[in-house]
Structures are given as C-alpha cells and as structure tokens.
Design an enzyme around this catalytic site. Structure first.
Site, PDB file in Angstrom:
ATOM      1  N   HIS A 147       0.749  -1.147   0.146  1.00 20.27           N
ATOM      2  CA  HIS A 147      -0.245  -0.145   0.255  1.00 20.27           C
ATOM      3  C   HIS A 147       0.591   1.232  -0.121  1.00 20.27           C
ATOM      4  CE1 HIS A 147      -3.128  -2.776   0.519  1.00 20.27           C
ATOM      5  NE2 HIS A 147      -4.197  -1.951   0.078  1.00 20.27           N
ATOM      6  N   SER A 161      -0.816  -0.591  -6.163  1.00 24.22           N
ATOM      7  CA  SER A 161      -0.636  -1.995  -6.776  1.00 24.22           C
ATOM      8  C   SER A 161       0.030  -1.529  -8.039  1.00 24.22           C
ATOM      9  CB  SER A 161      -1.983  -2.428  -7.378  1.00 24.22           C
ATOM     10  OG  SER A 161      -2.724  -2.902  -6.176  1.00 24.22           O
ATOM     11  N   LYS A 205     -15.219  -7.412  -8.147  1.00 22.54           N
ATOM     12  CA  LYS A 205     -14.339  -8.221  -9.203  1.00 22.54           C
ATOM     13  C   LYS A 205     -13.655  -9.370  -8.533  1.00 22.54           C
ATOM     14  CE  LYS A 205     -11.203  -7.711 -13.036  1.00 22.54           C
ATOM     15  NZ  LYS A 205     -10.608  -6.784 -14.155  1.00 22.54           N
ATOM     16  N   ASP A 206     -13.089  -9.337  -7.498  1.00 25.72           N
ATOM     17  CA  ASP A 206     -12.435 -10.301  -6.533  1.00 25.72           C
ATOM     18  C   ASP A 206     -13.462 -11.524  -6.207  1.00 25.72           C
ATOM     19  OD1 ASP A 206      -9.946  -9.235  -6.995  1.00 25.72           O
ATOM     20  OD2 ASP A 206      -9.388  -8.591  -5.036  1.00 25.72           O
ATOM     21  N   GLU A 256       5.369 -33.939  -3.424  1.00 23.39           N
ATOM     22  CA  GLU A 256       3.992 -33.305  -4.016  1.00 23.39           C
ATOM     23  C   GLU A 256       4.660 -32.685  -5.083  1.00 23.39           C
ATOM     24  OE1 GLU A 256       1.605 -34.813  -2.514  1.00 23.39           O
ATOM     25  OE2 GLU A 256       0.769 -33.057  -1.089  1.00 23.39           O
TER      26      GLU A 256
HETATM   27  C1  HEM Z   1      -0.542 -22.607   5.162  1.00 23.77           C
HETATM   28  C2  HEM Z   1      -1.544 -23.318   5.325  1.00 23.77           C
HETATM   29  C3  HEM Z   1      -1.478 -24.825   5.301  1.00 23.77           C
HETATM   30  C4  HEM Z   1      -1.073 -25.811   4.480  1.00 23.77           C
HETATM   31  C5  HEM Z   1      -0.293 -25.399   2.962  1.00 23.77           C
HETATM   32  C6  HEM Z   1      -1.234 -27.140   4.740  1.00 23.77           C
HETATM   33  C7  HEM Z   1      -1.059 -28.437   4.184  1.00 23.77           C
HETATM   34  C8  HEM Z   1      -1.141 -29.671   4.712  1.00 23.77           C
HETATM   35  C9  HEM Z   1      -0.952 -30.923   3.974  1.00 23.77           C
HETATM   36  C10 HEM Z   1      -0.588 -30.994   2.105  1.00 23.77           C
HETATM   37  C11 HEM Z   1      -1.267 -31.878   4.510  1.00 23.77           C
HETATM   38  C12 HEM Z   1      -1.428 -33.232   4.079  1.00 23.77           C
HETATM   39  C13 HEM Z   1      -3.000 -33.644   3.786  1.00 23.77           C
HETATM   40  C14 HEM Z   1      -3.258 -35.146   3.324  1.00 23.77           C
HETATM   41  O1  HEM Z   1      -2.244 -35.748   2.520  1.00 23.77           O
HETATM   42  O2  HEM Z   1      -4.101 -35.752   3.974  1.00 23.77           O
HETATM   43  C15 HEM Z   1      -1.928 -31.364   5.693  1.00 23.77           C
HETATM   44  C16 HEM Z   1      -2.273 -32.071   6.740  1.00 23.77           C
HETATM   45  C17 HEM Z   1      -2.736 -31.473   8.088  1.00 23.77           C
HETATM   46  N1  HEM Z   1      -2.738 -30.174   8.417  1.00 23.77           N
HETATM   47 FE1  HEM Z   1      -2.430 -28.833   7.133  1.00 23.77          FE
HETATM   48  N2  HEM Z   1      -1.646 -26.976   6.214  1.00 23.77           N
HETATM   49  C18 HEM Z   1      -1.969 -25.590   6.553  1.00 23.77           C
HETATM   50  C19 HEM Z   1      -2.425 -25.276   7.635  1.00 23.77           C
HETATM   51  C20 HEM Z   1      -2.878 -26.139   8.729  1.00 23.77           C
HETATM   52  C21 HEM Z   1      -3.317 -25.533  10.053  1.00 23.77           C
HETATM   53  C22 HEM Z   1      -3.278 -23.975  10.347  1.00 23.77           C
HETATM   54  C23 HEM Z   1      -3.323 -26.516  10.814  1.00 23.77           C
HETATM   55  C24 HEM Z   1      -3.862 -26.781  12.242  1.00 23.77           C
HETATM   56  C25 HEM Z   1      -4.225 -25.488  12.869  1.00 23.77           C
HETATM   57  C26 HEM Z   1      -3.292 -27.807  10.119  1.00 23.77           C
HETATM   58  C27 HEM Z   1      -3.519 -29.202  10.470  1.00 23.77           C
HETATM   59  C28 HEM Z   1      -3.385 -30.063   9.688  1.00 23.77           C
HETATM   60  C29 HEM Z   1      -3.514 -31.614  10.464  1.00 23.77           C
HETATM   61  C30 HEM Z   1      -4.172 -32.061  11.729  1.00 23.77           C
HETATM   62  C31 HEM Z   1      -2.997 -32.372   9.069  1.00 23.77           C
HETATM   63  C32 HEM Z   1      -3.198 -34.021   9.185  1.00 23.77           C
HETATM   64  C33 HEM Z   1      -4.637 -34.536   8.655  1.00 23.77           C
HETATM   65  C34 HEM Z   1      -4.544 -34.889   7.300  1.00 23.77           C
HETATM   66  O3  HEM Z   1      -3.560 -35.398   6.659  1.00 23.77           O
HETATM   67  O4  HEM Z   1      -5.560 -34.634   6.616  1.00 23.77           O
HETATM   68  N3  HEM Z   1      -2.735 -27.284   8.858  1.00 23.77           N
HETATM   69  N4  HEM Z   1      -1.741 -30.176   5.871  1.00 23.77           N
END
Ligand code: HEM
Ligand code: FES
Lengths: 177, 422
Positions: free
Chosen positions: B219, B223, B247-248, B291
C-alpha cells in the site's frame, strides 16, 4: 561547574563505557544460556539414546540371503555371503570406480557375515537386495549402485553403506550396537 | 495503511474508532479508501484468492487437529478415523489436502503474474521479498503437513528431505549431528512427527503475520498494473471497494467451483496412492516423488551428480528469485512492452513445467527416442542449465539490450485509447 560526566568524557574511555560493555556481555551470555536448552531439546532424548543393542541369531540366515532387522529406527542388513561373493568383494578392493575406497576386509569382521546399516548414504532410502549393476544393492530413489561389500560404485551417494558397531558373542549370535 | 479519510456517521462506531482506529485501517487497505489502478485484469485476482486459501487451510486445519493424534502408532489410524467416522471428516480432510494444492496453484500464478508485469521492480522489491518469504514458509508448512498422515510417502518424503541437510557435512560427523537434531533420534520417527505437527500448526499463523507486512508494503507504492506504469492522477485510479471487491468476489466464485470439482470428483488426483499405506521404515516405495509443487526443484536436485552441490543448486533455484529485481535492468516494467522478455518468460515457464514433469520420472527413463535414447537425467540437466541461464544470463542481458515498445503516457490515456478503438 563541570559535572562528573563531563570530566569522564574528556578522559576518553570511561567507567561508564566499561559498564556498558560489561552489562552487554553479561546479557549476551545470559541470552545464549537460555537459547541453548531451547535448541538442545531437539536432540535425541534419553530414552531414544537408551535404545540398547539387539542380539541376532545367525543360524536362521541361509547362505546367499540377507536378513533385515530394525535397530534404532533404521534397517540393518545382515548378509550371509557365499564364497563367490566374498571372492568378488575382495577382488574389487582395487577397483577404480570406488567412490569411497575401502577394503572388504575392513568392512566385514568375518567375511561370510556382512553387517551394514541399510540406509542409502545419499538421502536415506533403503536399497534393494540383489539389484543394480553389481547384483548387490541398488537404491531406487536416485539410482545408487552398491557392490557386494556395500561400497558405493555408481550414482549420487557419497559414502559406502555404514557398518555399525557389532560383536560376535559366539559363532551363532551377533550383538549390534 | 496509514490513517484514512474514514468518517463514521454512527455515534457508537465513532466512539470506538476514536479509541482504536481499526475500521479506518480496514477502510484504507481493503475498502473504498484504497485507490487502485483502474486497469487491473484478472491476474490481479490471485492475491485475494491466496488470502482466501490461507483462511480455508487454517479453518480446516484447526478442525482436523480436533480429531487427529500426532503419534506414530495412531496418526495413520487417526486420519482414517477422520475419513470414515467423523461427521463430514472426509470433506474437511479433502478440502485441506486439495486446498493445499490449490493454494500453491494460486500462489504460483500470483508469482508469475509479478514476473510478467515486472511487479518485483522498484519500488516494490521489499514487497517481492515478503512474497517469497511467504512462499518459503508455505513450502515448509506443506512439507510438514504431508508428513502428518504417516503414510509411506509421508515417511519417505520426510526421510529424503531431512537428509538433504546432512549434505552440510563440513567436518567429521557434522551432517549426522544436524540430522539427529532435526529428527530427535537416529531416523525419522515419533519425535520427528511430533515436532512437525507443532510447526505445521504454528507456521500458517506466521504466514498470516507476513501477509500483513506484504499488504503494508503493497500500500505504500500501491498496486502495479498490466501497463507497468505508475498510476498518477485521480483519472488513473478507482476505489478498491466496490470495484475490486466485486471483481475479486466474482473471480472467487469461479475459483471455488474449480476447488469443489477437485474435492468432490477427484479428491486423490494430486496425492500419491502409496500414502494410503502406513509408514514402514523397512521398505522404501519403488518410486518416491514429492508433492507436485516441489517437483521442478526436485529435478534440479537430481540433476547434479554431487550431493552437496545438488542441495545447493536446489536451494539456489528458489533463492535466486530474491535478486531478480537487480538482475532485471530494464526501465520498463511490463513485458507487454518488452517482446523479447515476454518470449523468454514463456520459455522459462514451459521449461519449469517440463522440469516438474521430469521430477516424476526415474533417472534412466528414456524421454526422447533418438541418438540411442536420451534419458530423464540428461534432459533434467539440460533443463536445469536453462533454468539458471534464464536468471543469470538471459534476464540481465535482454533487459539491458532490448528496445522496448512505446509506453503509454498514463493509464487513463491508454484506457481511453482502447475504448476509442472499440
Ligand atoms: C499454510 C497453510 C497450510 C497448508 C499449506 C497445509 C498443508 C497440509 C497438507 C499438504 C497436509 C497433508 C494432507 C493429506 O495428505 O492428507 C496437511 C495435513 C494436516 N494439516 Fe495442514 N496445512 C496448512 C494449515 C494447517 C493448519 C493451520 C492446521 C492446524 C491448525 C493444520 C493441520 C493439519 C492436520 C491435523 C493435518 C493431518 C490430517 C491430514 O493429513 O489430513 N494445517 N496440511
Ligand atoms: S537416497 Fe539412495 S540414491 Fe538417493
């Protein structure tokens, strides 16, 4: 009227300068001593370190076969080598393609028993048995070829398969760790 | 962000605003108080889409944690429990796992938009840095999240990636000490899973913090826009609200349809079937792949025959984006007026996609059936060299030597001209 400060100032290095540096130094040491526990807690804890050794009965492994066991979360290969394999391994001591030259004799206390950590020294995959250019170990992850002494011959891995600490308790039992 | 001309009429709101001017802050960042160039196209939609995805990941993630157990004996079962027993657990997990992929799609488009229109150039370098920091944090977060279901790909992905740090083996035992510190043991094991869980929960909130700095840095200059020229007079700008909020949101509705198609019709297409097999430290799957969003960098790692230099090349391939503002010496921002730059940009994009494709191949797979067969390793080397050549040779030279097309005097003028032509 001159104050004490001005007097000190005119003298160059003062008591106050010294106190600044001394306070800062004590503060830095204090901060570092607090950071260390925060980092060191990441290292293996006492119970992980205490994972003692394992004893393996060798009578169950026929010649020409490899037993895989888990030790400290890693696979251990115990290969009962054939006479031909031992011959190849020793003959290759002088091979020019050894990336991490080592004699077979230094890798196996008893030539018929080759005992190694089954973890590729590249990035940690488990190499496959009786594969690759040397019909010994081949790591599928990025293509590292190991020979029948577990020495790296071709591929990205930098070192030979690691030989763990072990001791023969008698002719049929080995203790790893 | 600064103070704004926000004048609440409601007395209670004014009372509050006098004590904490947060509504004015919102007004001047995302409301009518923020004046944006009038010519922004849909490539400018992806920033708000990324923000949306961050919120989706945090909401679904916090819910997943309510049903998940970070322990090697229970993690795999906990995820199956989420899938089979928890009410709508499948929906929440599939949204989180596909959400991660779509988050990366959005962020990649957002970064490429910046590259094409020269948004990284002065005075937006710090804005660009903060974006790259967000991207690095996302990579770390995604990697650690993928470990949590504790399947075969989780375990072996974690093993291979953590082992990268063992390459920093400058004195006897140094590499090993680093690894033991990262793992909390002698291999990837329960302590590793637990710390990854802790950090996977934490990092998204760190990302939120950096996003706020990112928007703050945006800001000050405002932009960039498709023409890449500075917005000057009032004729060049329109209020963010209602024009770009509308738009968004319109773009968002399309995006949600695409996200939903993945979640409901092909929820596992971005994943690897081996991750439905529980982690087994004794057996490496015959072919481990990271991945999809890490694949180009994985190919660069594999292309280098030496372990340490492979790791350095891989990190360098990402960190080099930080110096892009200085590699590019052109006075003109937008590739619209830099035909040679645009040509090489598209070549770079195609090459990077190809690097990603190669990441899924085994080193000795034949890619081109001529001259006795050219394997994936060789192609990976050629593509990696082009990748770095783009930054180190092509951009610095082209940007300084190319004769650019005439740039319009103002955004308003260009819009009027376009309208005249019909
Ligand atoms: C930047 C944001 C985030 C990204 C890019 C991300 C990415 C991921 C990915 C790629 C997996 C594996 C999914 C699978 O193969 O099943 C995963 C699993 C998990 N994430 Fe995240 N996550 C994010 C934020 C969060 C937050 C904020 C929490 C908790 C407060 C969280 C909790 C979990 C848990 C408990 C799993 C295991 C369960 C599962 O595999 O489905 N994630 N996450
Ligand atoms: S991990 Fe074995 S070759 Fe890379």
């Amino acid at each position: 009227m001159t104050t004490k400060d001005q007097v000190e100032h005119e003298e160059g290095v003062t008591r106050r300068n010294f106190l600044y540096v001394a306070t800062g130094a004590v503060g830095a040491v204090g901060a570092a001593s607090v950071v260390w526990p925060l980092v060191d807690q990441m290292n293996p804890s006492a119970d992980v370190l205490a994972l003692a050794s394992v004893e393996v009965d060798l009578t169950a492994i026929p010649e020409g076969q490899t037993l895989k066991i888990l030790w400290r979360g890693k696979p251990i290969f115990i290969r009962h080598r054939t006479a031909a394999e031992i011959k190849t391994a020793v003959a290759d001591n002088g091979a020019t393609d050894l990336i991490d030259p080592e004699d077979d004799q230094a890798r196996a206390e008893r030539p018929e028993w080759l005992i190694m950590v089954g973890v590729c020294t590249h990035l940690g995959c488990v190499p496959l048995d009786q594969r690759g250019d040397f019909n010994a170990w081949f790591c599928p992850c990025h293509g590292s070829h190991y020979d029948i002494s577990g020495r790296i011959r071709k591929g990205p891995a930098p070192r030979n398969l690691e030989v763990p600490k072990y001791a023969f308790l008698n002719d049929t039992t080995v203790k790893i760790g | 962000m600064g103070s704004s001309n926000y004048q609440p009429t409601n007395k209670a709101v004014k009372w509050f605003e006098d004590r904490l001017p947060i509504l004015g802050l919102m007004h001047s960042t995302l409301g009518a108080g923020y004046l944006a160039p009038r010519n922004l196209n849909y490539w400018w939609n992806f920033g708000s889409l990324a923000g949306f995805m961050l919120v989706v990941q945090i909401i679904t993630g916090v819910i997943l944690v309510m049903h998940y157990t970070p322990h090697v004996d229970m993690a795999f079962r906990a995820v199956e429990h989420i899938m089979r027993d928890v009410n709508y657990g499948w929906l929440i997990r599939y949204t989180h796992s596909n959400g991660a992929s779509m988050f990366f799609v959005v962020v990649y488009i957002h970064i490429l938009r910046g590259m094409y229109f020269g948004s990284y150039k002065s005075p937006r370098e710090v804005l660009w840095f903060l974006g790259l920091v967000i991207y690095l944090l996302m990579m770390a977060t995604g990697f650690m999240g993928y470990v949590l279901p504790w399947g075969q790909m989780s375990f072996w992905g974690a093993t291979v990636i953590t082992n990268l740090f063992g390459a920093f083996d400058f004195y006897e035992g140094m590499g090993e000490s680093i690894l033991h510190l990262l793992w909390g043991g002698f291999a990837v094991d329960n302590p590793t899973l637990q710390r990854f869980f802790s950090l996977h929960y934490l990092l998204p909130f760190v990302i939120v913090g950096v996003v706020i700095l990112h928007i703050w840095a945006l800001h000050l200059p405002g932009s960039n826009n498709p023409l890449g020229i500075d917005a000057k007079g009032p004729g060049d700008k329109i209020p963010f609200h209602p024009y770009y909020t509308a738009k968004d949101l319109f773009g968002l509705s399309f995006f949600i349809v695409i996200l939903a198609i993945f979640i409901f019709y092909m929820p596992n297409i971005m994943g690897h079937p081996d991750n439905y097999i529980e982690a087994n430290p004794m057996v490496t799957p015959p072919h481990i792949v990271p991945e999809w969003y890490y694949l180009p960098f994985y190919t660069i790692l594999k292309a280098v025959p030496d372990k340490l230099f492979g790791v350095i090349a891989m990190f360098a391939s990402i960190l080099i984006f930080f110096v892009l503002p200085w590699l590019d010496g052109s006075k003109v921002r937008s590739a619209k007026f830099r035909p040679t730059t645009a040509f090489f940009f598209w070549l770079f994009l195609i090459n990077t996609l190809y690097l990603g494709y190669l990441g899924t191949k085994l080193p000795d797979e034949i890619m081109i059936d001529m001259a006795g067969g050219i394997d994936a390793l060789t192609m990976g080397r050629i593509s990696s060299i082009f990748y770095f050549a783009y930054f180190i040779v092509i951009v610095p030279l082209v940007s300084r030597m190319e004769s650019t097309k005439p740039v319009p005097i103002s955004i308003a003028q260009s819009v009027l001209d376009a309208n005249k032509k019909g």
